[in-house]
Design an enzyme around this catalytic site. Structure first.
Site, PDB file in Angstrom:
ATOM      1  N   TYR A 181      50.258  55.904  63.540  1.00 27.25           N
ATOM      2  CA  TYR A 181      50.140  54.426  63.244  1.00 27.25           C
ATOM      3  C   TYR A 181      50.052  53.860  64.656  1.00 27.25           C
ATOM      4  CZ  TYR A 181      50.978  50.032  61.130  1.00 27.25           C
ATOM      5  OH  TYR A 181      50.887  48.566  60.429  1.00 27.25           O
ATOM      6  N   ASP A 235      36.835  52.649  49.434  1.00 33.34           N
ATOM      7  CA  ASP A 235      37.652  53.476  50.335  1.00 33.34           C
ATOM      8  C   ASP A 235      36.897  53.416  51.739  1.00 33.34           C
ATOM      9  OD1 ASP A 235      39.320  54.977  52.003  1.00 33.34           O
ATOM     10  OD2 ASP A 235      39.133  56.809  50.829  1.00 33.34           O
ATOM     11  N   ARG A 280      46.853  43.199  47.695  1.00 31.27           N
ATOM     12  CA  ARG A 280      48.443  42.632  47.909  1.00 31.27           C
ATOM     13  C   ARG A 280      48.669  42.220  49.324  1.00 31.27           C
ATOM     14  NH1 ARG A 280      49.322  48.717  47.023  1.00 31.27           N
ATOM     15  NH2 ARG A 280      49.894  49.265  49.216  1.00 31.27           N
ATOM     16  N   ASN A 289      41.813  44.664  57.477  1.00 30.59           N
ATOM     17  CA  ASN A 289      43.160  44.491  56.929  1.00 30.59           C
ATOM     18  C   ASN A 289      43.804  45.705  56.526  1.00 30.59           C
ATOM     19  OD1 ASN A 289      45.699  43.064  56.123  1.00 30.59           O
ATOM     20  ND2 ASN A 289      45.044  43.618  54.604  1.00 30.59           N
ATOM     21  N   ALA A 297      49.067  55.089  67.461  1.00 38.03           N
ATOM     22  CA  ALA A 297      47.746  55.424  68.165  1.00 38.03           C
ATOM     23  C   ALA A 297      46.520  54.766  67.397  1.00 38.03           C
ATOM     24  CB  ALA A 297      47.625  56.990  68.010  1.00 38.03           C
ATOM     25  N   ALA A 298      46.528  54.646  66.151  1.00 39.43           N
ATOM     26  CA  ALA A 298      45.421  54.195  65.405  1.00 39.43           C
ATOM     27  C   ALA A 298      45.363  52.765  65.989  1.00 39.43           C
ATOM     28  CB  ALA A 298      45.669  53.961  63.824  1.00 39.43           C
ATOM     29  N   LYS A 299      46.596  51.890  65.700  1.00 44.55           N
ATOM     30  CA  LYS A 299      46.401  50.421  66.151  1.00 44.55           C
ATOM     31  C   LYS A 299      46.301  50.046  67.531  1.00 44.55           C
ATOM     32  CE  LYS A 299      47.558  48.962  61.894  1.00 44.55           C
ATOM     33  NZ  LYS A 299      46.578  48.244  60.830  1.00 44.55           N
ATOM     34  N   SER A 311      48.643  45.892  65.119  1.00 40.95           N
ATOM     35  CA  SER A 311      50.285  45.779  64.841  1.00 40.95           C
ATOM     36  C   SER A 311      51.003  45.890  66.293  1.00 40.95           C
ATOM     37  CB  SER A 311      50.781  47.019  64.198  1.00 40.95           C
ATOM     38  OG  SER A 311      52.092  47.377  64.212  1.00 40.95           O
ATOM     39  N   GLY A 327      41.397  45.701  51.957  1.00 38.85           N
ATOM     40  CA  GLY A 327      42.668  45.746  51.579  1.00 38.85           C
ATOM     41  C   GLY A 327      43.505  44.672  51.306  1.00 38.85           C
ATOM     42  N   ILE A 377      56.474  42.257  58.804  1.00 36.34           N
ATOM     43  CA  ILE A 377      56.178  41.124  58.047  1.00 36.34           C
ATOM     44  C   ILE A 377      56.621  41.753  56.563  1.00 36.34           C
ATOM     45  CG2 ILE A 377      54.261  39.940  56.920  1.00 36.34           C
ATOM     46  CD1 ILE A 377      54.495  39.520  60.097  1.00 36.34           C
TER      47      ILE A 377
HETATM   48  P1  NAD Z   1      50.302  46.921  51.936  1.00 36.09           P
HETATM   49  O1  NAD Z   1      50.532  48.341  51.982  1.00 36.09           O
HETATM   50  O2  NAD Z   1      50.814  45.886  51.139  1.00 36.09           O
HETATM   51  O3  NAD Z   1      48.587  46.649  51.549  1.00 36.09           O
HETATM   52  C1  NAD Z   1      47.785  47.341  52.093  1.00 36.09           C
HETATM   53  C2  NAD Z   1      46.482  46.959  51.444  1.00 36.09           C
HETATM   54  O4  NAD Z   1      45.246  47.978  51.951  1.00 36.09           O
HETATM   55  C3  NAD Z   1      46.419  47.381  49.917  1.00 36.09           C
HETATM   56  O5  NAD Z   1      45.671  46.376  49.206  1.00 36.09           O
HETATM   57  C4  NAD Z   1      45.676  48.775  49.793  1.00 36.09           C
HETATM   58  O6  NAD Z   1      45.195  49.042  48.485  1.00 36.09           O
HETATM   59  C5  NAD Z   1      44.635  48.780  50.953  1.00 36.09           C
HETATM   60  N1  NAD Z   1      44.193  49.846  51.186  1.00 36.09           N
HETATM   61  C6  NAD Z   1      44.786  51.100  51.941  1.00 36.09           C
HETATM   62  N2  NAD Z   1      44.033  51.945  52.031  1.00 36.09           N
HETATM   63  C7  NAD Z   1      42.561  51.557  52.008  1.00 36.09           C
HETATM   64  C8  NAD Z   1      41.430  52.140  51.914  1.00 36.09           C
HETATM   65  N3  NAD Z   1      41.385  53.327  52.428  1.00 36.09           N
HETATM   66  N4  NAD Z   1      40.355  51.544  51.691  1.00 36.09           N
HETATM   67  C9  NAD Z   1      40.692  50.217  51.062  1.00 36.09           C
HETATM   68  N5  NAD Z   1      41.769  49.642  50.785  1.00 36.09           N
HETATM   69  C10 NAD Z   1      42.716  50.342  51.276  1.00 36.09           C
HETATM   70  O7  NAD Z   1      50.159  46.731  53.516  1.00 36.09           O
HETATM   71  P2  NAD Z   1      50.518  45.135  54.479  1.00 36.09           P
HETATM   72  O8  NAD Z   1      51.871  45.258  54.872  1.00 36.09           O
HETATM   73  O9  NAD Z   1      49.857  44.173  53.679  1.00 36.09           O
HETATM   74  O10 NAD Z   1      49.588  45.527  55.730  1.00 36.09           O
HETATM   75  C11 NAD Z   1      48.227  44.909  55.831  1.00 36.09           C
HETATM   76  C12 NAD Z   1      47.764  45.436  57.316  1.00 36.09           C
HETATM   77  O11 NAD Z   1      48.635  44.701  58.328  1.00 36.09           O
HETATM   78  C13 NAD Z   1      47.785  46.817  57.444  1.00 36.09           C
HETATM   79  O12 NAD Z   1      46.593  46.972  58.311  1.00 36.09           O
HETATM   80  C14 NAD Z   1      49.138  46.999  58.327  1.00 36.09           C
HETATM   81  O13 NAD Z   1      49.109  48.060  58.928  1.00 36.09           O
HETATM   82  C15 NAD Z   1      49.297  45.822  58.845  1.00 36.09           C
HETATM   83  N6  NAD Z   1      50.692  45.527  59.673  1.00 36.09           N
HETATM   84  C16 NAD Z   1      51.728  45.169  58.407  1.00 36.09           C
HETATM   85  C17 NAD Z   1      52.774  45.011  58.965  1.00 36.09           C
HETATM   86  C18 NAD Z   1      53.972  44.798  58.028  1.00 36.09           C
HETATM   87  O14 NAD Z   1      54.940  44.662  58.498  1.00 36.09           O
HETATM   88  N7  NAD Z   1      53.860  44.585  56.730  1.00 36.09           N
HETATM   89  C19 NAD Z   1      53.019  44.843  60.364  1.00 36.09           C
HETATM   90  C20 NAD Z   1      51.985  45.175  61.201  1.00 36.09           C
HETATM   91  C21 NAD Z   1      50.710  45.351  60.758  1.00 36.09           C
END
Ligand code: NAD
Length: 247
Positions: A156, A63, A15, A91, A158-160, A143, A12, A189
């Site tokens: 979410y 995926d 971005r 990620n 539960a998964a984390k 998270s 992931g 974030i």
């Molecule tokens: P985002 O939505 O900006 O990016 C998610 C990325 O994951 C993308 O590149 C998307 O293409 C990819 N993705 C999603 N499902 C996929 C799959 N099945 N296979 C392959 N790629 C897949 O998210 P983000 O905010 O950058 O979050 C990144 C990680 O950090 C996630 O695990 C999220 O749960 C965690 N997180 C984010 C925050 C926040 O505030 N943004 C807080 C805590 C945890």
């Protein structure tokens, strides 16, 4: 672990936090595999190739929620880089928020399948070569929702929380092979995932964060890089959340 010339797979990473993690590893001299669900590399990929210079960067689409895709992606990455993966960063993640009473089976299961099963699929795919190499680092992006829960995020959270348990079990199982497994638990974030929150909600949230602001993707990336390098740390979850969960 010395990161230069090591092979790093960041799921992931087209971005947000994943892209910042990939950039941090590229800057540290690692060979980095970028991943997203699309078959095509993102537009930002060519800029990363320019920054990489001496190291390799590759894009492998697929995926993570499919075990077959995970295995195929790790095999493809190994072939492109010419050597197995040394560092896996799980990620990729999604949200499908809603109150528990109205949450559909599909929304519950999709989040578990990507955020928890997807991480397991990737871990299973890299473990054999890591055990053979007797060295490896796995970093799972959890998270604060997995630590303290969050209304509207039963799936979410539960998964984390599951991902944190998975981190500890794999850390126990493979410590004897020098494979270190840790989790990072970001708070709020600034990414696409939080972009839709209203200004009112952001203001309320900032009021609850001791440091009074959202974090930035590169701030999370620096913790991930540290965990990959640090050789006496395993089974831990580091919250990077502006102090949100310190109490
Ligand atoms: P985002 O939505 O900006 O990016 C998610 C990325 O994951 C993308 O590149 C998307 O293409 C990819 N993705 C999603 N499902 C996929 C799959 N099945 N296979 C392959 N790629 C897949 O998210 P983000 O905010 O950058 O979050 C990144 C990680 O950090 C996630 O695990 C999220 O749960 C965690 N997180 C984010 C925050 C926040 O505030 N943004 C807080 C805590 C945890």
């Amino acid at each position: 672990m010395e990161i230069q010339n090591k092979n790093v797979f960041v799921t992931g990473s087209t971005r947000g936090i994943g892209a910042a993690i990939a950039l941090a590893f590229v800057k540290a001299g690692a060979n980095v595999v970028i991943n997203g669900r699309s078959a095509e590399a993102p537009a930002s990929f060519s800029a990363l190739q320019v920054i990489a210079r001496k190291s390799k960067v590759a894009y492998v689409g697929g995926d993570i929620s499919s075990n077959a895709d995970a295995k195929r992606m790790v095999a493809d990455a190994t072939e492109v880089l010419g050597a197995p993966i040394d560092v896996l960063v799980n990620n990729a993640g999604i949200t499908r928020d809603g109150m528990a009473l109205r949450m559909s089976d599909d929304d519950f299961n999709a989040v578990l399948q990507t955020n928890l099963t997807g991480a397991f699929n990737m871990i299973q795919s890299v473990l054999k070569p890591m055990t053979k190499a007797r060295e490896g680092a796995i970093i799972n992006i959890a998270s604060v929702s997995g630590l303290i829960g969050n209304p509207g995020q039963a799936n979410y959270s539960a998964a984390k929380a599951g991902l944190i348990g998975l981190t500890k079990s794999i850390a126990h199982e493979y410590a004897s092979r020098n494979i270190r497994v840790n989790a990072v638990a970001p708070g709020f974030i600034e990414t696409d995932m939080t972009a839709d929150l209203s200004e009112k909600i952001k203001e309320t949230v900032n009021g609850q964060i001791p440091l009074g602001r959202f974090g930035k993707p590169d701030e999370v990336a620096s913790v991930v890089l540290f965990l990959a390098q640090q050789e006496y740390l395993t089974g831990q979850t580091i919250a990077i959340d502006g102090g949100l969960t310190m109490y």
